[in-house]
Write a protein that holds these residues in place. Structure first.
Motif, PDB file in Angstrom:
ATOM      1  N   LEU A  65       0.848  -1.199   0.000  1.00  9.86           N
ATOM      2  CA  LEU A  65       0.000   0.000   0.000  1.00  9.86           C
ATOM      3  C   LEU A  65       0.881   1.245   0.000  1.00  9.86           C
ATOM      4  O   LEU A  65       1.708   1.420   0.901  1.00  9.86           O
ATOM      5  CB  LEU A  65      -0.888   0.005   1.248  1.00  9.86           C
ATOM      6  CG  LEU A  65      -1.909  -1.131   1.347  1.00  9.86           C
ATOM      7  CD1 LEU A  65      -2.536  -1.158   2.744  1.00  9.86           C
ATOM      8  CD2 LEU A  65      -2.985  -0.963   0.274  1.00  9.86           C
ATOM      9  N   PRO A  66       0.716   2.154  -0.990  1.00 10.90           N
ATOM     10  CA  PRO A  66       1.530   3.372  -1.004  1.00 10.90           C
ATOM     11  C   PRO A  66       1.025   4.423  -0.014  1.00 10.90           C
ATOM     12  O   PRO A  66       1.756   5.370   0.309  1.00 10.90           O
ATOM     13  CB  PRO A  66       1.385   3.876  -2.444  1.00 10.90           C
ATOM     14  CG  PRO A  66       0.067   3.334  -2.915  1.00 10.90           C
ATOM     15  CD  PRO A  66      -0.123   2.022  -2.193  1.00 10.90           C
ATOM     16  N   SER A  67      -0.209   4.284   0.457  1.00 10.13           N
ATOM     17  CA  SER A  67      -0.773   5.298   1.360  1.00 10.13           C
ATOM     18  C   SER A  67      -1.941   4.684   2.122  1.00 10.13           C
ATOM     19  O   SER A  67      -2.292   3.520   1.922  1.00 10.13           O
ATOM     20  CB  SER A  67      -1.277   6.506   0.554  1.00 10.13           C
ATOM     21  OG  SER A  67      -2.552   6.212  -0.016  1.00 10.13           O
ATOM     22  N   GLY A  83       3.622  -0.229   2.176  1.00  5.63           N
ATOM     23  CA  GLY A  83       4.704   0.168   1.290  1.00  5.63           C
ATOM     24  C   GLY A  83       5.610   1.182   1.965  1.00  5.63           C
ATOM     25  O   GLY A  83       5.285   1.691   3.057  1.00  5.63           O
ATOM     26  N   HIS A  84       6.760   1.486   1.353  1.00  9.88           N
ATOM     27  CA  HIS A  84       7.719   2.362   2.056  1.00  9.88           C
ATOM     28  C   HIS A  84       7.221   3.798   2.200  1.00  9.88           C
ATOM     29  O   HIS A  84       7.739   4.554   3.004  1.00  9.88           O
ATOM     30  CB  HIS A  84       9.098   2.321   1.355  1.00  9.88           C
ATOM     31  CG  HIS A  84       9.122   2.951   0.014  1.00  9.88           C
ATOM     32  ND1 HIS A  84       8.697   2.294  -1.123  1.00  9.88           N
ATOM     33  CD2 HIS A  84       9.512   4.180  -0.384  1.00  9.88           C
ATOM     34  CE1 HIS A  84       8.824   3.108  -2.166  1.00  9.88           C
ATOM     35  NE2 HIS A  84       9.308   4.240  -1.753  1.00  9.88           N
ATOM     36  N   THR A  85       6.186   4.186   1.437  1.00 13.24           N
ATOM     37  CA  THR A  85       5.630   5.534   1.574  1.00 13.24           C
ATOM     38  C   THR A  85       4.394   5.564   2.462  1.00 13.24           C
ATOM     39  O   THR A  85       3.785   6.603   2.653  1.00 13.24           O
ATOM     40  CB  THR A  85       5.261   6.116   0.196  1.00 13.24           C
ATOM     41  OG1 THR A  85       4.387   5.181  -0.474  1.00 13.24           O
ATOM     42  CG2 THR A  85       6.481   6.358  -0.657  1.00 13.24           C
ATOM     43  N   TYR A  86       4.019   4.367   3.006  1.00 13.76           N
ATOM     44  CA  TYR A  86       2.834   4.294   3.877  1.00 13.76           C
ATOM     45  C   TYR A  86       3.207   4.812   5.256  1.00 13.76           C
ATOM     46  O   TYR A  86       4.125   4.300   5.884  1.00 13.76           O
ATOM     47  CB  TYR A  86       2.385   2.822   3.951  1.00 13.76           C
ATOM     48  CG  TYR A  86       1.066   2.594   4.672  1.00 13.76           C
ATOM     49  CD1 TYR A  86      -0.118   2.459   3.968  1.00 13.76           C
ATOM     50  CD2 TYR A  86       1.023   2.493   6.070  1.00 13.76           C
ATOM     51  CE1 TYR A  86      -1.327   2.217   4.617  1.00 13.76           C
ATOM     52  CE2 TYR A  86      -0.169   2.254   6.739  1.00 13.76           C
ATOM     53  CZ  TYR A  86      -1.333   2.125   5.994  1.00 13.76           C
ATOM     54  OH  TYR A  86      -2.529   1.893   6.648  1.00 13.76           O
ATOM     55  N   THR A  87       2.527   5.837   5.703  1.00 18.35           N
ATOM     56  CA  THR A  87       2.849   6.371   7.030  1.00 18.35           C
ATOM     57  C   THR A  87       1.590   6.447   7.882  1.00 18.35           C
ATOM     58  O   THR A  87       0.504   6.473   7.373  1.00 18.35           O
ATOM     59  CB  THR A  87       3.449   7.778   6.938  1.00 18.35           C
ATOM     60  OG1 THR A  87       2.577   8.594   6.160  1.00 18.35           O
ATOM     61  CG2 THR A  87       4.825   7.740   6.309  1.00 18.35           C
TER      62      THR A  87
END
Ligand code: ZN
Length: 279
Positions: free
Chosen positions: A110-112, A275-279
């Motif tokens: 998941l990017p976000s 994903g690495h951009t999921y915060t």
């Protein structure tokens, strides 16, 4: 067997197409659609020959790199209504870039926190199609698959105009499969039940007879503009129940497994990680 096309029999056993045909058909799934009618005729003589036990978690996408992937927005009235958009007078068309294709059992990063679900009937073209009449359209179809039009809503709806193609084309955002089911194998290709769920909770449930623009009309309208190529896909739109339209909105979370089903076609199981951009 990785990446090689197989025929699946109703019991789930598989036949290696390239090996069983002594190389008449190349071991390239996407190339099979160039000779679809010939493949179907050959396959009819292969009943009972499937000799490979299938581990379904290892099945890849039946169409790993389609030449073109069309997708239709707002093609069910109940979904247009939940999105608070007027029912379209012409089908809204966008593309999902072919690199977003993944298989029927896949893990997607998941990017976000704004990734949404959309179960859809996917049409696979079986011949080059130019200016096809609606009455002839089904004869241009190789078969049907289950599809998920995963959608990152922030990118999709950002900017001066919506970016549907980009927001729906992250890596793994187009799970398809588990097989290309030919039209004669389903009871009624114009009326198939489709649904998706997270665990035991059903999120969407509809029937393809409720498509505003049915498959023949989509093929006629698209092929009036550009040639449709063997192995092309059409994601036909999603019924109501997407996460964005809920109060409060809901989106996919790491650890979730989404099951997408169409009666007669099978199901997809898509699991999610951060994903690495999921915060
Ligand atoms: Zn969609």
């Amino acid at each position: 067997l990785a990446g090689r096309p197989v025929l699946l029999d109703p019991n789930g056993a598989a036949l290696d197409v390239a090996a069983a045909s002594d190389g008449r058909f190349a071991p390239d799934p996407q190339a099979l659609f160039e000779r679809w009618d010939e493949l179907v005729r050959w396959s009819e003589g292969q009943t009972g020959n499937a000799d490979i036990e299938v581990n379904e978690t290892l099945l890849g996408p039946p169409t790993p790199l389609p030449p073109q992937v069309f997708a239709i927005g707002l093609n069910y009235a109940d979904h247009a209504d939940e999105a608070s958009i007027d029912r379209p007078k012409a089908p809204p068309v966008f593309t999902k870039f072919p690199t977003s294709i993944t298989g029927p059992v896949a893990e997607v990063a998941l990017p976000s926190r704004m990734v949404d679900w959309e179960v859809e009937l996917v049409v696979v073209l079986g011949r080059r199609s130019v200016e096809v009449a609606e009455s002839a359209a089904w004869s241009h179809v190789a078969g049907l698959m289950v599809g998920q039009d995963l959608s990152e809503r922030a990118v999709q709806l950002a900017g001066p105009v919506p970016q549907f193609s980009l927001g729906k084309s992250y890596t793994g955002f187009s799970p398809v499969g588990p097989a290309v089911v030919t039209i004669d194998e389903v009871s009624d290709p114009d009326d198939l039940p489709l649904s998706c769920s997270l665990g035991d909770e059903e999120l969407q449930n509809g029937r393809t007879k409720d498509l505003i623009f049915a498959v023949p009309e989509l093929i006629a309208r698209l092929s009036a503009v550009c040639p449709l190529l063997p192995g092309d896909l059409i994601f036909t739109g999603t019924p109501s129940g997407v996460g964005m339209a809920r109060t409060p909105p809901r989106f996919l979370e790491p650890g979730a497994t989404l099951t997408s089903r169409i009666g007669g076609l099978g199901e997809l199981r898509t699991s999610f990680t951060a994903g690495h951009t999921y915060t």
